[in-house]
Design an enzyme around this catalytic site. Structure first.
Site, PDB file in Angstrom:
ATOM      1  N   ASP A  63       0.830  -1.107   0.043  1.00  0.00           N
ATOM      2  CA  ASP A  63      -0.277   0.278  -0.030  1.00  0.00           C
ATOM      3  C   ASP A  63       1.173   0.886   0.003  1.00  0.00           C
ATOM      4  OD1 ASP A  63      -2.806   0.899   0.070  1.00  0.00           O
ATOM      5  OD2 ASP A  63      -2.666   1.441   1.908  1.00  0.00           O
ATOM      6  N   TYR A  75       0.717  11.390  -8.750  1.00  0.00           N
ATOM      7  CA  TYR A  75       1.211  12.806  -8.354  1.00  0.00           C
ATOM      8  C   TYR A  75       2.951  12.772  -9.029  1.00  0.00           C
ATOM      9  CZ  TYR A  75      -3.222  12.219  -5.301  1.00  0.00           C
ATOM     10  OH  TYR A  75      -4.183  12.377  -4.727  1.00  0.00           O
ATOM     11  N   LYS A 124      13.979   6.603 -11.979  1.00  0.00           N
ATOM     12  CA  LYS A 124      12.540   6.631 -10.452  1.00  0.00           C
ATOM     13  C   LYS A 124      12.199   6.013  -9.785  1.00  0.00           C
ATOM     14  CE  LYS A 124       8.192   6.372  -9.214  1.00  0.00           C
ATOM     15  NZ  LYS A 124       6.449   6.892 -10.190  1.00  0.00           N
TER      16      LYS A 124
END
Ligand code: IMP
Length: 192
Positions: free
Chosen positions: A69, A150, A171
């Protein structure tokens, strides 16, 4: 070979995890075990949600499994959107979620934020948690069109590009998810 069920049907996440964990472990998706359930996710922390998802799978299928999560925590917004990251504006529309975040933050000078991932692993009835955090800052406007969520707002601390301006490899080298997954992989390799 040890098999682990990953509580996801996101093939991108599966590939990322399988690559880090290596071929000593076989990672299965929910589809692979014929699970089409809407797994409950009603906690108010990442830990609670990850635990709820892996607990649901373990109870129902009695198979070793893990779940993750993640979300964005903005310091000046008392760590919002947090567990509500995917539906911050009440919809899954990321344009709206980003607009709401920018609106709530306004021209606040404290732009500090972090992405956080928590993984809950259940093996033989025991539960283990792994956490990944990347600290950074929220921009005043979007920059870049790679990544998801985001990413166009988030610049990791010490860097000059947002996650959305980086290549996937750049990333992945520093992301919250890859940090948590690396910890999981390390644990699996040294324990089993
Ligand atoms: P999940 O738990 O990994 O599905 O993430 C929940 C939500 O957090 C996503 O829908 C995104 O809005 C946000 N999020 C998580 N990880 C990232 C990321 O790497 N970049 C941008 N947004 C993310």
């Amino acid at each position: 070979m040890m098999e682990l069920v990953f509580a996801t049907n996101n093939l991108h996440k599966l590939e990322e995890v399988q690559a880090v964990v290596g071929d000593q472990f076989r990672i299965l998706t929910l589809a692979d075990i014929g699970c089409a359930d809407e797994i409950p996710e009603t906690g108010d922390t990442f830990e609670a949600n990850a635990s709820q998802k892996s607990g649901y799978l373990y109870d129902k299928y009695q198979r070793d499994c893990f779940s993750d999560d993640s979300g964005l925590e903005v310091i000046a917004l008392n760590n919002e959107p947090g567990v509500y990251s995917a539906r911050y504006s009440g919809t899954r529309d990321m344009e709206k979620n980003i607009d709401l975040l920018l609106q709530r933050l306004g021209d606040h000078t404290d732009r500090r934020a972090r992405f956080r991932t928590v993984i809950s692993l259940r093996v033989g009835g025991a539960e283990y948690f792994f956490e990944g955090i990347v600290e950074g800052d929220i921009g005043f406007e979007r920059a870049g069109d790679g990544g998801f969520g985001y990413d166009p707002l988030f610049t990791p601390r010490g860097r000059s590009q947002t996650f959305a301006q980086m290549s996937a490899a750049e990333k992945n080298a520093i992301s919250h998810r890859s940090i948590a997954v690396s910890k999981l992989a390390e644990f699996l390799k040294t324990t089993y």
